[in-house]
Design an enzyme around this catalytic site. Structure first.
Site, short mmCIF file in Angstrom:
data_model
loop_
_atom_site.label_atom_id
_atom_site.label_comp_id
_atom_site.label_asym_id
_atom_site.label_seq_id
_atom_site.Cartn_x
_atom_site.Cartn_y
_atom_site.Cartn_z
N GLU A 106 0.79 -1.23 0.00
CA GLU A 106 0.00 0.00 0.00
C GLU A 106 0.83 1.29 0.00
O GLU A 106 0.54 2.21 -0.75
CB GLU A 106 -0.93 -0.01 1.22
CG GLU A 106 -1.97 -1.11 1.22
CD GLU A 106 -3.00 -0.95 0.12
OE1 GLU A 106 -3.23 0.19 -0.32
OE2 GLU A 106 -3.58 -1.97 -0.29
N SER A 484 -46.05 -37.29 34.65
CA SER A 484 -45.81 -37.72 36.03
C SER A 484 -44.66 -36.97 36.68
O SER A 484 -44.46 -37.07 37.90
CB SER A 484 -45.53 -39.22 36.05
OG SER A 484 -46.66 -39.93 35.62
#
Length: 835
Positions: A106, A484
């Site tokens: 860059e 149950s």
């Protein structure tokens, strides 16, 4: 005296000289005028745009969009949530190799030049002019950082001006190292990755210090055009860009020729990597995300919050595996539904070709898609996605009886070809050693919750077989019938009302009808057997419905509805008829786990929670859980004498101090309220231990522990199967059923479907954990009773058995009249009619 000729020559000479300097002067003047005009316009632009530019203070207090990160209690990563995947790193955390790769790609003069480089701009303009198109940018790293951090990416003159102003300001506000750090944290790399650390994870599944020269150069080449140089989508373009970066690194002396040559010839092996997680708990992660959004709004996903949950990573992994294996095993019993696809294999197909064939099929949970490449007499060879070849022996195939219907299976297979054929695409469970078993995606679902009953901290939670194929969280969202599994709560009410474990009720047919019921109701026991008078201890252990209905009738619905509210059930939502005895209310697995924690912790009501603390991006704790703790010695120091030979009182108080965050007595608001007495709790746990010793959960004896208790649950028509079990330190609840509420199948009770999942979890969760049983509290008396009538017998009676009682609820020496007292025996024959 001058002659006219000489004067003319002088005038002509002056005219020539003036013409020679007039043009340069005009040009210079024009340039100066244009420059002054440009400076004036630039200044005017700054004045005009200044309100839209970030101030110095705003630039100094820049906040990156950092995803929400969720951790276990010990700091293992569970998830990171956010549209932008970013892992901010400091300058000193960026390896020199990575720094140099980006400088080469860059702006290699970044550390020597200012933020705006006129030389770079001029060079880019000349290159673009020669090429006849835009091929090179003139932006510096500072300009890139300014654009990505503070501005939009619009290609307009206004944005260009803003960029130059911000770049100038950054050059004066930040050091070069700060700007470079910012740049590498904000630039976009594709794959939802922002910043170089996130990109290293997204493309290679690595941290920055693990990157090779080739990988660093590849990443450095991406920001110029993320969609074009994406090494996953366009590997050939990414390779060309990498070559440019490597050449620049070589020219600048960042690497030597050998390193450049080796990196240039390395394959472009980038692939999509999801953010690395240490613990798979996606249902918990989604619960956290929703809660954080309620607390902090949409910014919760981008403000960098770190959430530390109560999840135990080891227990969560056990829960995941237990649920998936349990559902796979249950699904096998329903028969083989056939392959998920079929393809024609090319002769001598290569692994790459086979990988491509199965690539379109998605792994689900622990199931991997595979294609059958060879079938022998009683085994098959498959190619498993992302794993390679594996062998399925007969034990992994012989279960696959063809499913003819929901309730009918074909004959057992005799050869592998009865089950699969070459080219079939199937799901398998495979290991790393090349072994596999045939499987299929279960149609039934399950939920699992494990929590610490002493403070309600959720240690593990699973909301279904696979979150990514079905995000419905059954652990907290599915309202199902506990069957149950609800009985212990009104059995506790019975003990409080004067019944005892030795009280007997008639186990005989019951006919119920009247207002509030659509038709006459004739409930039965699951076994459809009747045995006359039965002690409550035995009735609970064997989950006898008819005894339970009579018990609820004796207690009365108003009393029971209010009493079970102590466990967290809303009395207003309970059915106001005797079907409540069979658990016809609706509850989530988390609600059931919380309710059973009362029995596990000695009688206290705790509230479940899963977020321990929240930290902001700077590491400051902004929210800390303060759970109420079930701690008898904290609430009543006199109870310390009841703890021997259990863990010492000082140990319990130290644990409470650790939970509280400081020494000293617990304040009242940190004490969990006691909702049942220690005596009631002791008797109920004793009765639920018998559920395991000789009752419906007898399979749990395989754990070889005396400190476990629990209760199975099955709703009407086998639509829901449950097991709720606990030790004094850990409660776990399992539910199994279908999302569309269809029956699991005849005989598929909680003991056969939910209990195996619980056992698989507990077998490993309790491995190495010492057994500990809550000591008998004061106010408990042990007497001998008749196993038939429940009446007191003498110590010399050889038929007598020991039973425990509350000191204020002792049995009589002989049974009273039919059903007249809690200790009575209902001895009438035939069916009771209840209207």
């Amino acid at each position: 005296m001058h002659s006219p000729r000489r004067e003319r020559k002088q005038r002509e000479s002056f005219s020539v000289k003036w013409k020679q300097v007039r043009i340069p002067i005009a040009v210079l003047g024009s340039v100066m005028l244009v420059t002054l005009l440009g400076v004036y316009m630039y200044a005017c632009s700054y004045v005009y745009l200044q309100p839209s530019l970030p101030t110095s203070a705003q630039m100094q207090n820049v906040a990156l969009k950092v995803p929400l990160r969720i951790y276990t209690s010990t700091g293992d990563l569970v998830a990171q949530i956010g549209a932008e995947q970013r892992t901010p790193v400091r300058y000193d955390q960026i390896p020199p190799l990575v720094r140099n790769a980006f400088l080469a790609a860059e702006d290699h003069r970044f550390f020597q030049e200012g933020g705006i480089s006129l030389l770079s701009i001029a060079r880019a303009a000349i290159v673009d002019l020669i090429a006849g198109k835009k091929v090179q940018g003139g932006s510096t790293i500072t300009m890139e950082a300014a654009r990505n951090m503070y501005l939009t990416l619009d290609k307009t003159f206004r944005r260009k001006l803003q960029e130059s102003f911000v770049t100038y300001e950054m050059d004066h506000e930040f050091s070069k190292e700060q700007i470079f750090q910012l740049y590498l944290n904000v630039i976009f790399f594709g794959q939802r990755a922002y910043g170089v650390a996130a990109a290293a994870q997204a493309y290679y599944g690595k941290t920055l210090d693990q990157l090779t020269v080739s990988e660093a150069a590849t990443l450095a080449g991406i920001p110029a055009a993320p969609s074009l140089y994406n090494p996953i989508i366009h590997p050939h373009l990414a390779a060309a860009r990498r070559a440019y970066v490597l050449q620049r690194m070589l020219d600048l002396g960042y690497i030597d020729a050998a390193a450049a040559e080796g990196a240039n010839h390395a394959p472009i092996d980038a692939s999509a990597h999801a953010p690395h997680v240490d613990v798979n708990a996606p249902y918990v992660a989604e619960m956290v995300r929703q809660q954080m959004e309620q607390w902090y709004g949409p910014a919760a996903e981008t403000a960098g919050y770190r959430v530390y949950t109560t999840i135990d990573g080891r227990l969560q992994a056990l829960a995941n595996r237990a649920v998936q294996l349990g559902l796979i095993e249950y699904d096998r019993q329903r028969g083989w539904r056939g392959p998920i696809g079929h393809t024609v294999l090319a002769a001598q197909a290569t692994p790459a070709q086979l990988e491509q064939l199965v690539d379109e099929y998605t792994p689900i949970g622990m199931l991997s898609p595979a294609v059958v490449v060879q079938v022998a007499a009683q085994d098959a060879r498959v190619y498993v996605r992302s794993r390679g070849f594996a062998d399925i022996d007969w034990s992994g195939l012989s279960w696959a009886r063809k499913q003819l219907s929901e309730d009918a299976l074909g004959s057992a297979p005799k050869t592998a070809s009865d089950v699969v054929a070459q080219g079939d695409v199937v799901y398998v469970v495979a290991d790393k050693e090349g072994h596999a078993q045939l499987a299929q995606v279960p149609q039934a679902q399950s939920a699992f919750v494990a929590l610490d009953p002493n403070d309600g901290a959720i240690a593990a939670l699973v909301g279904g077989f696979d979150y990514f194929s079905n995000k419905f969280d059954r652990a907290v969202q599915a309202q199902r019938l506990p069957g149950s599994g609800f009985k212990p709560f009104y059995y506790s009410a019975a003990l409080e009302d004067g019944f005892t474990p030795a009280s007997t009720l008639l186990n005989a047919p019951v006919v119920v009808g009247g207002e509030g019921l659509e038709a006459t109701w004739r409930p039965e026991n699951d076994t459809r057997s009747f045995s006359g008078p039965v002690r409550l201890r035995v009735a609970l252990a064997h989950s006898l419905n008819l005894v339970s209905i009579r018990l609820l009738r004796s207690l009365g619905l108003p009393y029971v509805s209010q009493y079970v509210g102590r466990f967290g059930f809303d009395p207003k939502t309970l059915p106001q008829n005797l079907t409540l005895a069979l658990g016809t209310l609706r509850a989530t697995p988390l609600q059931m786990a919380t309710a059973y924690s009362v029995f596990a912790n000695g009688g206290f009501k705790v509230d479940p929670f899963y977020i321990d603390r929240v930290e902001d991006a700077a590491g400051n704790v902004v929210r800390q859980a303060a759970p109420r703790i079930a701690c008898a010695p904290c609430a009543d120091p006199a109870s310390l004498t009841d703890l021997k030979p259990a863990p010492t009182a000082s140990a319990l108080l130290a644990e409470a101090d650790a939970l509280r965050g400081g020494a000293g007595p617990l304040p009242p608001d940190r004490l969990a309220p006691r909702v049942i007495s220690p005596q009631n709790d002791y008797l109920m746990t004793s009765m639920m231990k018998d559920v395991i010793k000789y009752g419906t959960a007898v399979r749990a004896l395989s754990l070889n522990r005396d400190d476990i208790a629990g209760k199975t649950g099955t709703s009407n028509d086998y639509r829901d199967a449950w097991f709720n079990g606990y030790t004094p330190e850990l409660e776990a609840t399992v539910w199994v059923g279908y999302d569309d509420n269809r029956p699991l199948g005849a005989g598929d009770e909680g003991a056969h479907t939910a209990l195996p999942i619980w056992l698989h979890f507990m077998r490993y969760a309790l491995n190495g954990v010492p057994q500990w049983q809550r000591p008998m509290p004061t106010g408990i008396v042990t007497l001998r009773v008749s196993p038939q009538s429940g009446a007191l017998v003498s110590d010399e009676n050889p038929d007598g058995i020991p039973e425990v009682f509350m000191a204020n609820h002792l049995p009589t020496a002989a049974p009273a009249g039919p059903g007249s007292t809690p200790q009575g025996t209902q001895a009438q024959s035939g069916a009771d009619s209840i209207f």
